[in-house]
Design a protein around this motif. Structure first.
Motif, PDB file in Angstrom:
ATOM      1  N   ASN A 138      29.167  35.662  47.078  1.00 15.70           N
ATOM      2  CA  ASN A 138      30.061  36.529  46.311  1.00 15.70           C
ATOM      3  C   ASN A 138      29.269  37.574  45.522  1.00 15.70           C
ATOM      4  OD1 ASN A 138      33.146  35.943  46.270  1.00 15.70           O
ATOM      5  ND2 ASN A 138      32.186  33.936  46.448  1.00 15.70           N
ATOM      6  N   PRO A 147      36.453  43.551  45.873  1.00 15.05           N
ATOM      7  CA  PRO A 147      37.344  42.434  46.219  1.00 15.05           C
ATOM      8  C   PRO A 147      38.785  42.944  46.274  1.00 15.05           C
ATOM      9  CG  PRO A 147      36.638  42.264  43.934  1.00 15.05           C
ATOM     10  CD  PRO A 147      35.914  43.438  44.528  1.00 15.05           C
ATOM     11  N   ARG A 161      37.861  34.841  49.410  1.00 17.43           N
ATOM     12  CA  ARG A 161      38.012  36.162  48.804  1.00 17.43           C
ATOM     13  C   ARG A 161      37.660  37.184  49.878  1.00 17.43           C
ATOM     14  NH1 ARG A 161      34.978  35.598  44.219  1.00 17.43           N
ATOM     15  NH2 ARG A 161      36.882  34.926  43.191  1.00 17.43           N
TER      16      ARG A 161
END
Length: 171
Positions: A138, A147, A161
């Motif tokens: 991430n 995102p 995500r």
């Protein structure tokens, strides 16, 4: 060779790379970070054959798997994938053998995949999906992508995500 970065070369894999390829698909610490169940032998063999059959046409294939190698070395240290997700967007993916974690290789390869996607493949938008609990990936994706949503990934039984990057936002 498909492309290279400062320290890495991305190219088609060969039969001699099968041991490392299998490790990249089955090593506990690697698949736990995705998270995925250990794939079957048939699934591993199918992916290996797909990787071996790479014909250079990333744009025309819905999935292309390529090997990542340190310059001047023959061992397969990672895999990258150019795929098409369920929304028909082009998606990037990568993974490295655990011995090669913490060296900045994932950030380096992600940046080169983005450059290659926009400058050579002429994609207008690219995405990347990652398990929300995979902190390291991430952090890497957040350096380059925005995102756009979180969703339940039924296949991997986790929340992912999705990151997105438009060509106009990269240049």
């Amino acid at each position: 060779m498909v492309f290279q970065s400062e320290r890495l070369i991305v190219k088609a894999i060969q039969k001699i790379h099968k041991k490392e390829f299998v490790e990249l698909l089955t090593a506990e610490e690697i698949i736990k970070a995705i998270p995925q169940n250990k794939p079957s032998e048939d699934n591993i063999e199918n992916k290996f054959q797909l990787a071996l059959s790479f014909n250079g046409d990333i744009v025309g294939n819905s999935l292309s798997l390529l090997g990542v190698f340190e310059k001047n070395k023959e061992d397969l240290i990672g895999l990258i994938g150019f795929l098409t997700n369920e929304e028909k967007n082009r998606e990037l993916g990568y993974r490295f053998r655990k011995d090669f974690w913490g060296r900045g290789y994932a950030t380096e390869i992600a940046k080169k995949m983005i450059e290659y996607s926009f400058n050579v493949l002429k994609f207008e938008k690219i995405t990347a999906d990652v398990w929300v609990e995979n902190i390291a990936s991430n952090k890497i994706l957040a350096k380059f992508f925005k995102p756009v949503k979180e969703f339940y990934n039924e296949y991997d039984n986790c929340t992912d995500r999705r990151y997105e990057l438009l060509k106009n936002d990269w240049n």
